[in-house]
Write an enzyme that holds these catalytic residues in place. Structure first.
Site, PDB file in Angstrom:
ATOM      1  N   ASP A 183       0.855  -1.197   0.000  1.00  0.00           N
ATOM      2  CA  ASP A 183       0.000   0.000   0.000  1.00  0.00           C
ATOM      3  C   ASP A 183       0.890   1.246   0.000  1.00  0.00           C
ATOM      4  OD1 ASP A 183      -2.281   1.561   0.050  1.00  0.00           O
ATOM      5  OD2 ASP A 183      -2.743   1.197   2.155  1.00  0.00           O
TER       6      ASP A 183
HETATM    7 MG   LIG Z   1      -2.810   4.014   5.604  1.00  0.00          MG
END
Ligand SMILES: [Mg+2]
Ligand SMILES: Nc1ncnc2c1ncn2[C@@H]1O[C@H](COP(=O)(O)OP(=O)(O)O)[C@@H](O)[C@H]1O
Length: 210
Positions: free
Chosen positions: A122
């Site tokens: 991410d």
């Molecule tokens: Mg985050």
């Protein structure tokens, strides 16, 4: 000093706590809260899995000396992590101030992770904090991370970073990503393989969008 809620994301609640013994500084409690739209047992095991995984990776990063929050505690139910509070600016808010320099630092850090077969999962500028104390960019949010030596996973990680730069820093993202790649290539001897695969990942993404 009281407990403050820093963030209530899709997955977790982030609280900032003062140290109980009154010592200076704070720590972060990241709680993965119940999701009622999931089956309760599935929900619990998913929250435990992600929390454990995040804790494990934070521990590994600590032993490597990588700039990320130190793990302080994993609670018994294993849905809650206590970690070091990184005081500083989110890279999202300061990237434009010195985007070439910061992009190079990000590229070096991602290369370091990939050389240890750590995939962040991410990579966004909201998951990076420029620490006031160390003046380094610290990476956070390892909830979607994994260990993998696959070139494909590393290429996808870079592609996600490019997409994140494109959406949040549109005007400068091309130059940012170029500099990420320059620094990545300086550090990771495997860079050519990763970049070749990255081009394939990109083309795949474009074709899918059509
Ligand atoms: Mg985050
Ligand atoms: N260790 C930390 N130090 C300082 N701020 C943090 C820390 N962990 C999380 N935060 C803050 O909380 C936000 C959400 O935390 P994050 O771990 O990214 O959770 P989510 O999975 O919900 O995105 C971050 O963007 C950051 O602002």
């Amino acid at each position: 000093m009281a407990v403050t809620i820093l963030d209530t994301g899709a997955e977790a609640v982030i609280e900032k706590h003062p140290h109980k013994d009154g010592s200076a500084g704070s720590f972060i409690v990241k709680k993965r809260v119940e999701k009622t739209y999931r089956h309760p047992m599935l929900d619990k095991s998913l929250r435990q899995f992600r929390t454990r995984r995040e804790a494990k990776i934070l521990q590994t990063l600590q032993t490597l000396g990588f700039p990320a929050p130190n793990l302080q505690h994993l609670n018994d139910r294993e849905t809650e992590i206590h970690m070091q509070y990184i005081e500083g600016d989110k890279v999202k808010d300061i990237l434009e101030e010195n985007h070439v320099l910061y992009s190079r630092e990000i590229g070096r850090r991602v290369a370091e992770l990939h050389m240890k077969d750590i995939i962040h999962g991410d990579l966004t500028t909201s998951n990076m904090i420029r620490c006031k104390e160390t003046q380094k960019i610290h990476f956070i949010d390892f909830g979607l991370s994994k260990i993998s030596d696959k070139v494909e996973d590393k290429a996808v990680d870079l592609h996600l970073l490019e997409r994140a730069l494109e959406s949040k820093h549109h005007k400068i993202f091309k130059e940012c990503f170029e500099n990420v790649k320059i620094a990545y290539a300086e550090i990771n001897p495997q860079h050519q393989l990763v970049f070749e695969r990255y081009e394939k990942v990109r083309t795949r993404g474009r074709n899918k969008a059509k």
